[in-house]
Design a protein around this motif. Sequence first.
Motif: not given
Length: 475
Positions: A76-88, A362-368
């Motif tokens: 299992f590999l998760k992409l986890n490079g984002g800081l969430g800057t779009s949400m401050g 149910m397999r696509f629940l993103p938070v952008k």
Amino acid sequence: MVDVFERSAEKMRAHGMSDTAIAQFGHLYDVWVNEENTSYIREADVEPITDIPNFHDVYETINHDKAVDAFAKTAFLKLNGGLGTSMGLNYAKSLLPVRRHKARPMRFLDIILGQVDTARTRLGVELPLTFMNSFRTSKDTMDAIAKNRHFTQTDVPIEIIQHVEPKIDLATGAPVDWPKDPDLEWCPPGHGDLYSTLYESGLLDILDERGFTYLFISNSDNLGARPSRTLAQHFENTGAPIMIEVARRTEADRKGGHIVRDRVTGRLMLREMTQVDPEDRADAMDIHKHPFFNTNNIWVRIDALRRMLDEYHGVLPLPVIRNYKTADPTDPASTKVVQLETAMGAAVNLFNGAICVQVDRMRFLPVKTTDDLFIMRSDRFHLTDSYEMEDGDYHFPNVELDKRYYKNIQDFEERFPYGVPSIAAAASFHVEGDWTFGRNVSLFGDARLDDAGRPSYVPNGEFVGPQGIEPDEWL
């Protein structure tokens, strides 16, 4: 432009970037300079994909006892490079609390670790988990994992570190200078960077040596992308080198990347909206003509990916996405730049025999955005003991919160001090203006609040509907 590019290469070397990272950026830069026409995937050159096996049909064909064997060969590999800057945010988005479970605040990371631990315990599989962190998300993420007393892993790396690249001054082609904040001179190369990062990290070799055959990759902000023995077995049954999970588009997904077929090669292709010619936008956004979008949940055979990476020395020839921005995203007057990126799903075009499988929402629940977070925190969801985000039908009301007051997470939290309102009876929710919400507020119908021209308050226990806050005498 060769001499100009060398300035970027020198800057990357000074920043400690590897030869592979520089070679990858060299590919992106060369395409940007010399192959402008390749930015578009024309409608006339592709065929829509309309007939894709459905998860429910696949489920009926699976020997579920045998499926554990395929699952046992999956990492299992998760992409986890984002800081969430779009949400401050100024920390990894995966460390943002999503909701509570048995009184405990649960972050994306906690839910991901819980999903993996549950699968390991219930099915007796190893299921190694690796995060692709960035330099900005690594420390906070690894510190948080170290504090989780249920999660342990020793023989497979828990993280690999993605690359960074210079933002390019649009006027000169040179790496941009921004002395006010040198960090803003750099950007990630898109999630297609995963492949060169995997190549030089040695992770695929480690997994192969330990007997793993399949790698399931997804975004850390997609809580629906949990491990699935059904999909692992289906992937094994097909013998395909790569499989992309797609979901049926709605009007809200019209601008998302979708899968098409190359008319010349017959191979699948990922087409992002940035790769759509303006003349083709109506066709590309037609959800009946192109009914499926890419969830960015991807399954790959480790041996097939290793061979592909070896063939290209770690730099896959993926289509280049040109993101035109400013050096400081918050300052439209700052230097105009281009960020050169690739998409992970675009690798599907390099493999013969690539396939898709249709999955439910149910397999696509993103938070952008905070609009997405509002829904995840609402009473539409229940976080189960197996760390599944559970809802009745996964068709959610459209939520639009005024970006002036709710876009950044701190502003969002201040305006929902007691949690978000109930949306069980809401078809949609639209907020204009600066509203703060009391306890036990409920929404119904096409709920909306209009801008009152001043900070306003929704009192405890009130109902908000199409007319705004409903008068007490109507209740």
